[in-house]
Scaffold this motif. Structure first.
Motif, PDB file in Angstrom:
ATOM      1  N   MET A   1      63.637  38.761  39.539  1.00  0.00           N
ATOM      2  CA  MET A   1      62.469  38.009  39.063  1.00  0.00           C
ATOM      3  C   MET A   1      62.302  38.227  37.564  1.00  0.00           C
ATOM      4  O   MET A   1      62.291  39.375  37.098  1.00  0.00           O
ATOM      5  N   ASP A   2      62.177  37.121  36.777  1.00  0.00           N
ATOM      6  CA  ASP A   2      62.016  37.278  35.343  1.00  0.00           C
ATOM      7  C   ASP A   2      60.553  37.579  35.014  1.00  0.00           C
ATOM      8  O   ASP A   2      59.671  37.552  35.881  1.00  0.00           O
ATOM      9  N   ALA A   3      60.285  37.848  33.717  1.00  0.00           N
ATOM     10  CA  ALA A   3      58.959  38.296  33.298  1.00  0.00           C
ATOM     11  C   ALA A   3      57.887  37.239  33.553  1.00  0.00           C
ATOM     12  O   ALA A   3      56.775  37.559  33.994  1.00  0.00           O
ATOM     13  N   ALA A   4      58.194  35.956  33.278  1.00  0.00           N
ATOM     14  CA  ALA A   4      57.196  34.893  33.440  1.00  0.00           C
ATOM     15  C   ALA A   4      56.788  34.731  34.898  1.00  0.00           C
ATOM     16  O   ALA A   4      55.589  34.622  35.221  1.00  0.00           O
ATOM     17  N   HIS A   5      57.785  34.713  35.794  1.00  0.00           N
ATOM     18  CA  HIS A   5      57.470  34.573  37.221  1.00  0.00           C
ATOM     19  C   HIS A   5      56.694  35.782  37.729  1.00  0.00           C
ATOM     20  O   HIS A   5      55.764  35.644  38.538  1.00  0.00           O
ATOM     21  N   PHE A   6      57.070  36.960  37.265  1.00  0.00           N
ATOM     22  CA  PHE A   6      56.371  38.171  37.705  1.00  0.00           C
ATOM     23  C   PHE A   6      54.924  38.156  37.232  1.00  0.00           C
ATOM     24  O   PHE A   6      54.010  38.548  37.973  1.00  0.00           O
ATOM     25  N   LEU A   7      54.686  37.694  35.991  1.00  0.00           N
ATOM     26  CA  LEU A   7      53.322  37.615  35.476  1.00  0.00           C
ATOM     27  C   LEU A   7      52.481  36.658  36.302  1.00  0.00           C
ATOM     28  O   LEU A   7      51.350  36.984  36.702  1.00  0.00           O
ATOM     29  N   GLY A   8      53.005  35.462  36.588  1.00  0.00           N
ATOM     30  CA  GLY A   8      52.260  34.499  37.392  1.00  0.00           C
ATOM     31  C   GLY A   8      51.959  35.020  38.780  1.00  0.00           C
ATOM     32  O   GLY A   8      50.831  34.889  39.286  1.00  0.00           O
ATOM     33  N   PHE A   9      52.969  35.634  39.410  1.00  0.00           N
ATOM     34  CA  PHE A   9      52.788  36.185  40.750  1.00  0.00           C
ATOM     35  C   PHE A   9      51.756  37.313  40.740  1.00  0.00           C
ATOM     36  O   PHE A   9      50.895  37.409  41.638  1.00  0.00           O
ATOM     37  N   SER A  10      51.778  38.149  39.700  1.00  0.00           N
ATOM     38  CA  SER A  10      50.841  39.275  39.614  1.00  0.00           C
ATOM     39  C   SER A  10      49.411  38.792  39.418  1.00  0.00           C
ATOM     40  O   SER A  10      48.467  39.374  39.973  1.00  0.00           O
ATOM     41  N   LEU A  11      49.229  37.731  38.621  1.00  0.00           N
ATOM     42  CA  LEU A  11      47.886  37.188  38.426  1.00  0.00           C
ATOM     43  C   LEU A  11      47.315  36.630  39.724  1.00  0.00           C
ATOM     44  O   LEU A  11      46.117  36.787  40.016  1.00  0.00           O
ATOM     45  N   LEU A  12      48.161  35.981  40.527  1.00  0.00           N
ATOM     46  CA  LEU A  12      47.707  35.484  41.836  1.00  0.00           C
ATOM     47  C   LEU A  12      47.300  36.645  42.735  1.00  0.00           C
ATOM     48  O   LEU A  12      46.271  36.585  43.426  1.00  0.00           O
ATOM     49  N   LEU A  13      48.091  37.705  42.721  1.00  0.00           N
ATOM     50  CA  LEU A  13      47.763  38.880  43.535  1.00  0.00           C
ATOM     51  C   LEU A  13      46.473  39.538  43.054  1.00  0.00           C
ATOM     52  O   LEU A  13      45.663  40.018  43.870  1.00  0.00           O
ATOM     53  N   LEU A  14      46.264  39.580  41.728  1.00  0.00           N
ATOM     54  CA  LEU A  14      45.048  40.176  41.193  1.00  0.00           C
ATOM     55  C   LEU A  14      43.814  39.391  41.652  1.00  0.00           C
ATOM     56  O   LEU A  14      42.802  39.982  42.059  1.00  0.00           O
ATOM     57  N   ALA A  15      43.910  38.071  41.600  1.00  0.00           N
ATOM     58  CA  ALA A  15      42.792  37.243  42.061  1.00  0.00           C
ATOM     59  C   ALA A  15      42.528  37.464  43.547  1.00  0.00           C
ATOM     60  O   ALA A  15      41.369  37.601  43.979  1.00  0.00           O
ATOM     61  N   ALA A  16      43.604  37.524  44.339  1.00  0.00           N
ATOM     62  CA  ALA A  16      43.452  37.760  45.778  1.00  0.00           C
ATOM     63  C   ALA A  16      42.831  39.127  46.043  1.00  0.00           C
ATOM     64  O   ALA A  16      41.989  39.284  46.939  1.00  0.00           O
ATOM     65  N   THR A  17      43.218  40.129  45.246  1.00  0.00           N
ATOM     66  CA  THR A  17      42.668  41.474  45.407  1.00  0.00           C
ATOM     67  C   THR A  17      41.165  41.489  45.181  1.00  0.00           C
ATOM     68  O   THR A  17      40.407  42.090  45.961  1.00  0.00           O
ATOM     69  N   LEU A  18      40.721  40.837  44.131  1.00  0.00           N
ATOM     70  CA  LEU A  18      39.293  40.804  43.818  1.00  0.00           C
ATOM     71  C   LEU A  18      38.500  40.093  44.919  1.00  0.00           C
ATOM     72  O   LEU A  18      37.425  40.568  45.330  1.00  0.00           O
ATOM     73  N   VAL A  19      39.019  38.971  45.398  1.00  0.00           N
ATOM     74  CA  VAL A  19      38.318  38.215  46.453  1.00  0.00           C
ATOM     75  C   VAL A  19      38.272  39.018  47.745  1.00  0.00           C
ATOM     76  O   VAL A  19      37.214  39.165  48.384  1.00  0.00           O
ATOM     77  N   LEU A  20      39.413  39.559  48.160  1.00  0.00           N
ATOM     78  CA  LEU A  20      39.470  40.323  49.413  1.00  0.00           C
ATOM     79  C   LEU A  20      38.600  41.573  49.345  1.00  0.00           C
ATOM     80  O   LEU A  20      37.948  41.947  50.334  1.00  0.00           O
ATOM     81  N   ALA A  21      38.575  42.250  48.184  1.00  0.00           N
ATOM     82  CA  ALA A  21      37.730  43.444  48.045  1.00  0.00           C
ATOM     83  C   ALA A  21      36.259  43.068  48.141  1.00  0.00           C
ATOM     84  O   ALA A  21      35.460  43.800  48.768  1.00  0.00           O
ATOM     85  N   SER A  22      35.877  41.947  47.557  1.00  0.00           N
ATOM     86  CA  SER A  22      34.468  41.506  47.636  1.00  0.00           C
ATOM     87  C   SER A  22      34.074  41.216  49.079  1.00  0.00           C
ATOM     88  O   SER A  22      33.026  41.675  49.556  1.00  0.00           O
ATOM     89  N   VAL A  23      34.923  40.474  49.788  1.00  0.00           N
ATOM     90  CA  VAL A  23      34.619  40.121  51.188  1.00  0.00           C
ATOM     91  C   VAL A  23      34.576  41.381  52.048  1.00  0.00           C
ATOM     92  O   VAL A  23      33.645  41.583  52.855  1.00  0.00           O
ATOM     93  N   THR A  24      35.572  42.261  51.884  1.00  0.00           N
ATOM     94  CA  THR A  24      35.635  43.478  52.698  1.00  0.00           C
ATOM     95  C   THR A  24      34.435  44.378  52.445  1.00  0.00           C
ATOM     96  O   THR A  24      33.843  44.948  53.390  1.00  0.00           O
ATOM     97  N   SER A  25      34.036  44.538  51.187  1.00  0.00           N
ATOM     98  CA  SER A  25      32.905  45.428  50.875  1.00  0.00           C
ATOM     99  C   SER A  25      31.598  44.891  51.457  1.00  0.00           C
ATOM    100  O   SER A  25      30.784  45.670  51.981  1.00  0.00           O
ATOM    101  N   VAL A  26      31.392  43.581  51.389  1.00  0.00           N
ATOM    102  CA  VAL A  26      30.172  43.001  51.973  1.00  0.00           C
ATOM    103  C   VAL A  26      30.165  43.202  53.486  1.00  0.00           C
ATOM    104  O   VAL A  26      29.126  43.551  54.088  1.00  0.00           O
TER     105      VAL A  26
END
Length: 547
Positions: free
Chosen positions: A1-26
């Motif tokens: 995986m090159d740097a650009a693809h890894f960055l895009g994939f990581s940003l998607l995971l970061l967004a998913a992490t924030l959403v899932l953590a919010s739902v789980t904590s509530v």
């Protein structure tokens, strides 16, 4: 995986992490409030915002695992616990690495916190506690610091940074992981966002308050900058040592000092120099902390050369170029009984011995005695400078002896001995022998002088001064009088742009060697400078040796 693809994939995971953590904590907070009892007391003891932070941590680790697996992480053996290739580049055990890191923490954060007490920025808190209770508090903070440091350093420097460095390079990886590391300390949701009606609206409110960074006052922005700088410094520490253990020691030491200092001291509101020594117990909001981190970063950056290997043999930590380590280990194994006292001696004087042994030439320095011993112990290592210069000059195509290994032996920080091992230059003899030929043919004299001149000019053309290019430090290839090699680089210094004054000093030393041998007749000087001027930078051209 090159740097650009890894960055895009990581940003998607970061967004998913924030959403899932919010739902789980509530969900968890709602469940605790509905169930009540000990479960609610345990979960909500420090507020709903603590639940959100723990959910962020849990989902964050899951996202990290997915991201690094996609980027080529090799599993639990690839966590930075051992150096790449399995060999510690500094020949230190994990315990020694942790202790060194803790020592850095004590000499930096410990001294800084002691200064704040001495200058009145903080004061000891009066407490009605016995000695046993104080020790118990210190032990608790020590254990907590070690656990936190091991988890965070494994995740951030051992996995995230190292995998990112393979994908995007060292500096982008250090900056990205450090900014993430610093920002994570300021993700602090508002407890009021867990109240209200509607499950989805509360999840959205928790997510929004988490990303609001409400704790980031102008003062805390400075604190966050220092945290990011600390992350870069820890990445540099991992990069230099090859493993995370020194990072663990430094991180644990800092956490221990900060927590104990916070528990046992109070901030003095009247102190006028907050910006210098820091107001918070963690010291991240002080200018002295910034300078301290920059100093450690500079020290780490001034360490060993990229690609340099280290190996411990005979109780000495040796440094070698990457391709020479195995050969040097075999050479030391064969000559363990003869080094450093054996071999065919080339020259010796108080504090130095040069000898040929089994295809290698070694130079051994030791205390020469008298006041010179103090100078030797305190001055910077000549061997380290000579080895670094030789590697650089060889990479630029200059004919200098190839360094195979070098070492500095210290006691209490003072130099006791140092060694430099270079490969023997075969089928060559000292220039001194040729200069002693009284009846040398004119063609031979011109060839020898031209070779000597081109060697001196080559140093100057590459930005190096060699103040000790005398005849005994030069070898001449047999059957090729103009083929010369510099074999002693103690006097070599990198100048970037050699000045006329510096070049004249170098040529003065060369001229003295030729004069002592009777090789400074007008035709000799003319032959020398004809070759020198053709190879040296134009500004350094000359017609005669300086008087």
């Amino acid at each position: 995986m090159d740097a650009a693809h890894f960055l895009g994939f990581s940003l998607l995971l970061l967004a998913a992490t924030l959403v899932l953590a919010s739902v789980t904590s509530v969900l968890l907070v709602d469940a605790a409030r509905a169930i009540g009892g000990e479960f609610a007391d345990f979960l909500l003891e420090k507020g709903p915002e603590k639940v959100m932070r723990r959910c962020l941590m849990g989902w964050g680790f899951a996202a990290l695992w997915i991201a690094v697996r996609r980027a080529g992480w090799r599993g639990w053996r690839d966590c930075g616990w051992t150096a790449e290739g399995g060999a510690d580049p500094d020949c230190l055990s994990r315990r020694d690495r942790v202790l060194r890191g803790a020592g850095i923490a004590l000499l930096t954060m410990g001294v800084l916190r002691a200064a704040t007490l001495a200058m009145g920025a903080h004061s000891w808190t009066p407490m009605d506690m016995g000695a046993a209770a104080r020790v118990a508090v210190a032990v608790r903070y020590f254990a907590a610091g070690l656990v936190v440091a091991l988890i965070e350093e494994t995740a951030v420097r051992g996995i995230l940074y190292r995998v990112l460095a393979r994908v995007a390079g060292i500096w982008p990886a250090a900056l990205a992981s450090s900014v993430l590391f610093a920002a994570a300390h300021y993700l602090n949701p508002d407890s009021a966002s867990f109240d209200g009606s509607g499950f989805l609206s509360r999840c959205a409110a928790v997510l929004q308050s988490t990303l609001a960074f409400s704790d980031l006052t102008p003062w805390n922005w400075f604190s966050m900058l220092n945290l990011a700088l600390m992350g870069v410094m820890l990445c540099a520490m991992q990069q230099r040592t090859g493993s995370i253990w020194m990072c663990v020691g430094a991180h644990a030491g800092w956490v221990f000092i900060i927590q104990t200092f916070h528990f046992f001291s109070d901030y003095s509101v009247a102190f006028p120099w907050d910006i210098l020594l820091a107001k918070h117990a963690n010291a991240t909001d002080g200018l002295m902390t910034t300078l301290m981190l920059l100093a450690i970063l500079a020290w780490l950056g001034a360490g060993r050369r990229t690609g340099e290997c280290r190996v411990r043999l005979g109780g000495i930590a040796w440094r070698t170029p990457p391709g020479a380590r195995s050969e040097f280990e075999r050479w030391m194994e064969r000559n363990r009984q003869s080094f450093p006292g054996g071999g065919a001696e080339y020259k010796a004087y108080p504090g130095c011995r040069v000898a040929l042994l089994d295809g290698m030439v070694f130079k051994a320095y030791s205390w020469p005695g008298g006041i010179a011993s103090a100078r030797f112990a305190l001055r910077p290592s000549r061997v380290l400078k000579a080895a670094a210069a030789a590697l650089d000059l060889r990479a630029k195509g200059l004919p200098v002896a190839e360094p195979v290994a070098w070492a500095v032996v210290r006691f209490a920080g003072l130099r006791r001995r140092e060694y430099l091992v270079t490969r023997e230059i075969r089928d060559a003899s000292p220039l001194t022998g040729l200069l002693k030929m009284d009846n040398a043919e004119p063609e031979l004299r011109r060839a020898v002088l031209a070779g000597y001149a081109r060697l001196a000019a080559a140093f100057h053309a590459q930005g190096y001064s060699n103040r000790d290019l005398k005849d005994e430090n030069v070898l001449v290839e047999n059957g090729r009088p103009d083929g010369m090699w510099a074999v002693d680089l103690d006097g070599v210094r990198y100048k970037g742009r050699v000045s006329r004054r510096r070049a004249r000093k170098d040529l003065y030393r060369v001229g003295k060697s030729l004069e002592a041998a009777g090789w400074t007749r007008p035709e000799d000087v003319s032959a020398f400078f004809e070759a020198y001027n053709a190879a040296a930078p134009m500004r350094l051209r000359a017609k005669a040796f300086p008087a």
